[in-house]
Design a protein around this motif. Structure first.
Motif, mmCIF file in Angstrom:
data_model
loop_
_atom_site.group_PDB
_atom_site.id
_atom_site.type_symbol
_atom_site.label_atom_id
_atom_site.label_comp_id
_atom_site.label_asym_id
_atom_site.label_seq_id
_atom_site.Cartn_x
_atom_site.Cartn_y
_atom_site.Cartn_z
ATOM 1 N N SER A 257 -8.571 -1.869 -2.631
ATOM 2 C CA SER A 257 -7.401 -1.092 -2.951
ATOM 3 C C SER A 257 -6.919 -0.643 -1.468
ATOM 4 N N ARG A 258 -8.041 0.030 -0.078
ATOM 5 C CA ARG A 258 -7.933 -0.213 0.926
ATOM 6 C C ARG A 258 -6.999 -0.943 1.498
ATOM 7 N N ALA A 259 -7.516 -2.420 0.820
ATOM 8 C CA ALA A 259 -6.104 -3.617 2.032
ATOM 9 C C ALA A 259 -4.912 -3.729 1.111
ATOM 10 N N MET A 260 -5.049 -3.248 0.155
ATOM 11 C CA MET A 260 -3.697 -3.293 -0.639
ATOM 12 C C MET A 260 -2.436 -2.998 -0.041
ATOM 13 N N PRO A 261 -2.402 -2.039 0.347
ATOM 14 C CA PRO A 261 -0.820 -2.078 1.634
ATOM 15 C C PRO A 261 -0.640 -3.007 2.204
ATOM 16 N N GLU A 262 -1.229 -3.324 3.503
ATOM 17 C CA GLU A 262 -0.884 -4.536 3.797
ATOM 18 C C GLU A 262 0.001 -5.636 2.584
ATOM 19 N N TRP A 263 -1.368 -6.364 1.652
ATOM 20 C CA TRP A 263 -0.891 -7.197 0.761
ATOM 21 C C TRP A 263 0.554 -7.497 -0.119
ATOM 22 N N ARG A 264 0.939 -5.621 0.188
ATOM 23 C CA ARG A 264 2.199 -5.553 -0.536
ATOM 24 C C ARG A 264 3.457 -5.723 0.489
ATOM 25 N N ARG A 265 3.042 -4.959 1.690
ATOM 26 C CA ARG A 265 4.472 -5.074 2.974
ATOM 27 C C ARG A 265 4.632 -6.682 2.693
ATOM 28 N N ALA A 266 3.058 -7.893 2.970
ATOM 29 C CA ALA A 266 3.639 -8.812 2.896
ATOM 30 C C ALA A 266 4.504 -9.143 2.129
ATOM 31 N N TRP A 267 4.403 -8.997 0.629
ATOM 32 C CA TRP A 267 4.407 -9.460 -0.911
ATOM 33 C C TRP A 267 6.887 -9.024 -0.091
ATOM 34 N N GLU A 268 6.222 -8.090 -0.109
ATOM 35 C CA GLU A 268 8.589 -7.837 0.151
ATOM 36 C C GLU A 268 8.687 -8.731 1.425
ATOM 37 N N ARG A 269 7.829 -8.748 2.352
ATOM 38 C CA ARG A 269 8.479 -9.302 4.003
ATOM 39 C C ARG A 269 9.067 -11.022 3.629
ATOM 40 N N PRO B 252 -2.426 -11.039 6.042
ATOM 41 C CA PRO B 252 -1.446 -10.019 6.010
ATOM 42 C C PRO B 252 -0.651 -10.175 6.666
ATOM 43 N N ALA B 253 -0.835 -9.342 7.898
ATOM 44 C CA ALA B 253 0.207 -8.644 8.007
ATOM 45 C C ALA B 253 1.082 -9.857 9.367
ATOM 46 N N ASN B 254 1.098 -10.962 9.304
ATOM 47 C CA ASN B 254 1.657 -11.926 10.518
ATOM 48 C C ASN B 254 2.493 -13.367 8.627
ATOM 49 N N ILE B 255 2.141 -12.388 7.533
ATOM 50 C CA ILE B 255 2.847 -13.258 6.108
ATOM 51 C C ILE B 255 4.673 -13.007 6.476
ATOM 52 N N ARG B 256 5.156 -13.912 6.720
ATOM 53 C CA ARG B 256 6.549 -14.074 6.337
ATOM 54 C C ARG B 256 7.429 -15.324 5.396
ATOM 55 N N THR B 257 6.719 -15.929 4.950
ATOM 56 C CA THR B 257 7.232 -17.429 4.794
ATOM 57 C C THR B 257 6.683 -17.304 2.845
ATOM 58 N N ASP B 258 7.118 -18.150 2.356
ATOM 59 C CA ASP B 258 6.082 -18.004 0.748
ATOM 60 C C ASP B 258 5.299 -19.037 1.599
ATOM 61 N N PRO C 19 2.391 -15.989 -7.645
ATOM 62 C CA PRO C 19 2.077 -15.678 -8.685
ATOM 63 C C PRO C 19 3.843 -14.677 -8.546
ATOM 64 N N THR C 20 4.762 -14.451 -10.371
ATOM 65 C CA THR C 20 5.919 -14.480 -10.338
ATOM 66 C C THR C 20 6.187 -13.091 -10.345
ATOM 67 N N ASN C 21 5.289 -11.676 -9.816
ATOM 68 C CA ASN C 21 5.663 -10.278 -9.305
ATOM 69 C C ASN C 21 4.189 -10.370 -8.370
ATOM 70 N N LEU C 22 4.434 -8.995 -7.585
ATOM 71 C CA LEU C 22 3.652 -8.657 -7.010
ATOM 72 C C LEU C 22 2.375 -7.630 -8.274
ATOM 73 N N GLN C 23 2.431 -6.939 -9.585
ATOM 74 C CA GLN C 23 1.198 -7.259 -10.294
ATOM 75 C C GLN C 23 0.796 -8.209 -10.178
ATOM 76 N N GLN C 24 1.225 -9.715 -10.058
ATOM 77 C CA GLN C 24 -0.162 -10.633 -10.656
ATOM 78 C C GLN C 24 -0.675 -10.767 -9.176
ATOM 79 N N VAL C 25 0.443 -10.324 -8.576
ATOM 80 C CA VAL C 25 -0.499 -10.827 -6.455
ATOM 81 C C VAL C 25 -1.618 -9.315 -6.586
ATOM 82 N N GLU C 26 -1.322 -8.383 -6.990
ATOM 83 C CA GLU C 26 -2.678 -7.193 -6.588
ATOM 84 C C GLU C 26 -4.042 -7.550 -7.862
ATOM 85 N N ALA C 27 -3.493 -8.483 -9.181
ATOM 86 C CA ALA C 27 -4.437 -8.199 -9.361
ATOM 87 C C ALA C 27 -5.226 -9.800 -9.400
#
Length: 373
Positions: free
Chosen positions: A208-220, A119-125, A191-199
């Motif tokens: 839930s401890r690993a979710m923040p890193e995935w959120r930052r990856a989705w924003e990137r 997740p820390a190295n995710i940059r593209t779709d 996924p169409t949005n961040l809510q579906q990514v987390e789901a």
């Protein structure tokens, strides 16, 4: 050809089978006794199913089967659907499911081919697509319905299992549709949005401890993706209304004026005669009817006719039934075909007539040829 059962079992499958076998021997239970204990808790598993789960020659068992196997061996009390075991039993369950996931990944053999980044190295779709598919494989590739239930339902806290179950029973829609989960698993969509990514990640067992890193990856990935450009659709007038018909007439008149300024009077006459003849001839042959006799002189003078249906025929065919119906032709010896019929006109127009008709078609794409009073 040697059967797969005669081959050596896969390493992780052998470890899972050995762990379950030692667990049953430590509990000093037979497979029949294990099935009876599970039946008290409302789980219907046959002794043969439990035996195959602890064997090495069968495929990897399902996750509920492994969970039931552990519950039957370490559960201190199983009755009326309640399964209780101490902290040591919880550790046994986690270890068994960990071995099961490794055996499932080994059996499917898809994880290594994904080359998914962390997740820390995710940059593209593409990175996000591969990472989500890898999370599904690491979870043991659960059924999509199971993944949907674990992902949660709309209107309840994601970290409250009791509220999620009550919301599900009330008929609330799931956060993650099965079709969306299928596209993510097959790497055919995201996924169409961040809510579906987390789901989706919750369904794959991501805490839930690993979710923040995935959120930052989705924003990137959103920042690196160009914004979608909506195609600009040309306005399409409603030709059924009076305003639409007036616009169409005005467009035709403008195009006609441009064409007339470039043609001589003789060319204009040929364009009008040839266009009218082509229109009537094409409709007549398409409907299987004869061209009216009044058009014969027009088509004869302009030498414009429709190509014959057969490439080897130089004249336009006229069905016999047309002459018989009109009272002329070979079926009536006392009469003959009119010389001004379409059958006597050459099928190929001259080169100059072709150029005039083509110019009219290019200049008047929406112009309907007709006559005026």
């Amino acid at each position: 050809m040697t059967h797969r059962a005669n081959h050596e079992p896969r390493p992780h499958r052998a470890k899972l089978a050995g762990f379950l076998t030692e667990l049953r021997r430590g509990a000093e239970l037979t497979y029949e006794e294990m099935a009876d204990r599970l039946k008290l808790g409302g789980r219907e598993l046959s002794p043969s199913t439990l035996k195959r789960a602890a064997g090495t020659r069968s495929s990897v068992p399902k996750e509920p089967t492994v969970s039931a196997f552990v519950i039957a061996c370490v559960g201190s009390e199983i009755e009326q659907g309640a399964q209780q075991y101490d902290a040591a039993g919880g550790n046994v369950m986690r270890e068994a499911l960990g071995l099961w996931r490794k055996a499932k990944i080994e059996e499917r053999g898809k994880l290594e081919g994904l080359h998914a980044p962390s997740p820390a190295n995710i940059r593209t779709d593409a990175d996000m697509t591969a990472a989500l598919a890898a999370a599904y494989e690491l979870a043991g590739a659960p059924p999509l319905r199971t993944l949907q239930q674990r992902a949660g339902y709309t209107g309840a806290p994601a970290d409250d299992p009791a509220a999620q179950e009550q919301t599900m029973l009330s008929g609330a829609p799931p956060i993650l549709p099965v079709s969306t989960a299928w596209r993510i698993v097959k790497r055919r969509g995201q996924p169409t949005n961040l809510q579906q990514v987390e789901a989706f990640l919750r369904g794959c067992g991501i805490t839930s401890r690993a979710m923040p890193e995935w959120r930052r990856a989705w924003e990137r990935t959103l920042a690196s993706s160009p914004p979608p450009v909506a195609p600009r659709a040309a306005p399409s007038p409603n030709y059924g209304s009076q305003e639409g018909q007036a616009d169409q007439v005005g467009a035709n008149q403008s195009a006609l004026a441009t064409l007339l300024a470039q043609l001589s009077p003789k060319d204009v006459d040929e364009v009008l005669r040839g266009g009218l003849a082509l229109l009537i001839n094409s409709k007549g042959l398409r409907n299987g009817t004869a061209v009216p006799n009044s058009v014969g002189s027009l088509t004869r003078d302009t030498h414009v006719a429709v190509k014959a249906s057969s490439p080897d025929t130089s004249r336009v065919p006229v069905p016999k039934r047309t002459f018989a119906r009109a009272g002329r032709g070979p079926d009536r010896p006392d009469t003959a075909a009119r010389p001004d019929s379409i059958g006597s006109i050459p099928a190929k127009p001259s080169k100059g007539q072709k150029s005039v008709v083509c110019a009219a078609r290019r200049s008047l794409p929406g112009f309907a040829v007709g006559t005026s009073a």
